[in-house]
Design a protein around this motif. Structure first.
Motif, short mmCIF file in Angstrom:
data_model
loop_
_atom_site.label_atom_id
_atom_site.label_comp_id
_atom_site.label_asym_id
_atom_site.label_seq_id
_atom_site.Cartn_x
_atom_site.Cartn_y
_atom_site.Cartn_z
N MET A 1 7.94 32.39 5.97
CA MET A 1 7.19 31.13 6.07
C MET A 1 7.07 30.71 7.52
SD MET A 1 8.13 27.40 4.45
CE MET A 1 7.14 25.96 4.86
N VAL A 2 5.87 30.28 7.92
CA VAL A 2 5.65 29.76 9.25
C VAL A 2 5.72 28.24 9.19
CG1 VAL A 2 4.04 29.63 11.18
CG2 VAL A 2 4.22 31.74 9.85
N TRP A 3 6.69 27.64 9.88
CA TRP A 3 6.89 26.21 9.81
C TRP A 3 6.17 25.48 10.93
CZ3 TRP A 3 12.38 28.20 9.33
CH2 TRP A 3 12.77 28.28 7.99
N THR A 4 5.79 24.25 10.65
CA THR A 4 5.37 23.34 11.70
C THR A 4 6.62 22.70 12.30
OG1 THR A 4 5.23 21.39 10.28
CG2 THR A 4 3.29 22.81 10.37
N ALA A 5 6.43 21.97 13.40
CA ALA A 5 7.56 21.29 14.03
C ALA A 5 8.22 20.31 13.08
CB ALA A 5 7.09 20.58 15.29
N GLU A 6 7.43 19.64 12.26
CA GLU A 6 7.99 18.63 11.35
C GLU A 6 8.68 19.27 10.15
OE1 GLU A 6 8.00 15.80 12.70
OE2 GLU A 6 6.61 16.49 14.25
N GLN A 7 8.23 20.45 9.75
CA GLN A 7 8.82 21.12 8.60
C GLN A 7 10.08 21.90 8.93
OE1 GLN A 7 5.46 23.57 7.69
NE2 GLN A 7 4.68 22.23 6.06
N TRP A 8 10.27 22.24 10.21
CA TRP A 8 11.36 23.15 10.57
C TRP A 8 12.70 22.59 10.10
CZ3 TRP A 8 9.55 27.12 14.10
CH2 TRP A 8 10.47 28.18 14.22
N PRO A 9 13.46 23.35 9.30
CA PRO A 9 14.76 22.84 8.82
C PRO A 9 15.77 22.73 9.96
CG PRO A 9 14.00 24.71 7.51
CD PRO A 9 13.17 24.69 8.76
N ILE A 10 16.16 21.50 10.28
CA ILE A 10 17.18 21.25 11.30
C ILE A 10 18.28 20.45 10.65
CG2 ILE A 10 17.68 20.28 13.57
CD1 ILE A 10 14.75 20.63 14.31
N GLY A 11 19.41 21.07 10.41
CA GLY A 11 20.49 20.44 9.65
C GLY A 11 21.59 19.89 10.53
N ALA A 12 22.29 18.91 10.01
CA ALA A 12 23.45 18.34 10.69
C ALA A 12 24.69 19.17 10.38
CB ALA A 12 23.68 16.90 10.25
N ALA A 13 25.37 19.64 11.42
CA ALA A 13 26.68 20.25 11.22
C ALA A 13 27.69 19.15 10.87
CB ALA A 13 27.13 20.98 12.48
N LEU A 14 28.74 19.53 10.17
CA LEU A 14 29.72 18.55 9.70
C LEU A 14 31.08 18.75 10.39
CD1 LEU A 14 28.81 18.51 5.91
CD2 LEU A 14 28.04 16.96 7.71
N ILE A 15 31.04 19.26 11.64
CA ILE A 15 32.29 19.56 12.34
C ILE A 15 33.10 18.30 12.67
CG2 ILE A 15 31.53 21.76 13.29
CD1 ILE A 15 30.73 20.37 15.83
N GLN A 16 32.47 17.14 12.65
CA GLN A 16 33.19 15.91 13.00
C GLN A 16 33.87 15.26 11.79
OE1 GLN A 16 29.91 16.34 13.69
NE2 GLN A 16 28.82 15.04 12.25
N PHE A 17 33.67 15.83 10.60
CA PHE A 17 34.27 15.26 9.39
C PHE A 17 35.49 16.08 8.99
CE2 PHE A 17 29.88 13.75 9.18
CZ PHE A 17 30.10 12.39 9.00
N PRO A 18 36.62 15.44 8.68
CA PRO A 18 37.87 16.16 8.40
C PRO A 18 37.88 16.79 7.02
CG PRO A 18 38.21 13.80 8.17
CD PRO A 18 36.82 13.96 8.71
N ALA A 19 38.77 17.77 6.86
CA ALA A 19 38.88 18.51 5.60
C ALA A 19 39.72 17.79 4.56
CB ALA A 19 39.49 19.89 5.87
N ARG A 20 40.36 16.69 4.97
CA ARG A 20 41.16 15.89 4.03
C ARG A 20 40.80 14.42 4.17
NH1 ARG A 20 45.59 18.25 1.53
NH2 ARG A 20 45.96 20.43 2.16
N THR A 21 40.92 13.70 3.07
CA THR A 21 40.70 12.26 3.10
C THR A 21 41.89 11.57 3.76
OG1 THR A 21 41.77 11.82 0.99
CG2 THR A 21 39.44 12.49 0.93
N ARG A 22 41.79 10.29 3.97
CA ARG A 22 42.90 9.53 4.56
C ARG A 22 44.13 9.54 3.67
NH1 ARG A 22 39.35 4.30 6.63
NH2 ARG A 22 38.17 5.41 8.26
#
Length: 313
Positions: A1-22
């Motif tokens: 698939m050829v994407w436009t600039a608006e369609q291009w999938p750009i996801g948020a990494a979740l490296i700032q969220f911890p693996a355990r709750t408080r």
């Protein structure tokens, strides 16, 4: 698939969220309420996609029922998934290598169940005690693999190929993340590994941010991208300020917004498009409000894509 600039999938990494709750509960066991809380923040920052980084949630360790709950939670948050990123689960780990292969296979199956087409794998190992204690973990030495060692290279090819065959049967691509002191630690080594595997669903994640932050001499970032982006099928994007004092030999690096650091992503995206790159992108940032900086990075990249794709029409 050829994407436009608006369609291009750009996801948020979740490296700032911890693996355990408080309360000390793993995110896997915390369930949809906790997942919805974090994913809701991602949506509120304007993201339409997320990288399910397994330092937050391990899709490969979910039960079938939990995975169905995750799919519903993602749908409720109006989020697609650019990829699942497996972090610090090296298939060459001398103690846990075989177990990490099994985990990668489960993660590939989870990717198919969740509906994402990419799993990012690497050869970097868990942080050492010294790295965990440091202000920035990359300022301390980590585990070092045998580089250019024939036995290690052959084992990496065999194990990645095994995972890739299973991934191909499910329509999943593997993307191998570049990281220092591994067989993916230089542009030349990373390309050699992908070429040796020789499978169409295996490419590179040219995350050279992992390399430019090192407190040591590095290769030229533009040359690294010229060599690796033709093989890229996914891309973790982040940047760092970098300085070197020749008088003392001291190096200095800290995280930077994508537009401000050593790498010119205007040039990097130009190289990527000229190489035919069509993979999804994940934006990352360490320190501070990483999610908000990642949102700025997303908008910055879209602006460049808008300009570059428009210029090519």
């Amino acid at each position: 698939m050829v994407w436009t600039a608006e369609q291009w999938p750009i996801g948020a990494a979740l490296i700032q969220f911890p693996a355990r709750t408080r309360d000390g509960i793993t995110v896997e066991d915390a369930g949809p309420t906790e997942w919805a809380r974090v994913l809701g923040e991602v949506t509120a920052c304007g993201f339409e996609h997320v990288d399910l980084t397994d330092t937050w949630l391990r899709p490969g360790d979910l039960t079938d029922g939990q995975r169905e709950d995750l799919v519903r939670t993602l749908k409720d948050a109006d989020l697609g998934v650019t990829a699942i990123s497996v972090v610090r689960r090296s298939i060459l780990d001398p103690e846990h290598g075989e177990a990490n292969v099994d985990y990668a296979l489960r993660t590939v199956e989870a990717a198919a169940g969740i509906g994402t087409g990419v799993v990012s794998l690497g050869l970097h190992r868990p942080l050492t005690a010294q790295q965990r204690a440091a202000e920035w973990f990359w300022t301390q030495p980590g585990a070092v693999d045998q580089q250019r060692d024939e036995a290690s290279f052959d084992l990496a090819v065999a194990r990645f190929s095994r995972i890739a065959r299973h991934a191909a049967s499910l329509g999943i691509q593997l993307s191998l993340e570049m990281y220092e002191d591994t067989l993916l630690g230089t542009a030349e080594d990373a390309v050699a590994l992908v070429q040796a595997i020789g499978m169409p669903n295996v490419g590179l994640n040219p995350d050279i941010g992992n390399l430019i932050r090192l407190h040591r001499p590095i290769d030229d970032w533009e040359q690294m991208h010229l060599k690796t982006l033709p093989y890229a099928n996914y891309w973790h994007v982040k940047n760092y300020y970098r300085d070197h004092d020749p008088a003392t030999g001291a190096y200095f690096t800290v995280p930077a917004p994508a537009e401000s650091g050593l790498i010119s992503y205007r040039r990097a995206i130009e190289i990527a498009l000229e190489a035919g790159f069509q993979g999804p992108i994940s934006v990352e940032h360490y320190g501070g409000d990483g999610l908000s900086v990642s949102a700025r990075n997303r908008d910055y990249l879209r602006g460049i894509l808008r300009a570059k794709l428009g210029a090519r029409r």
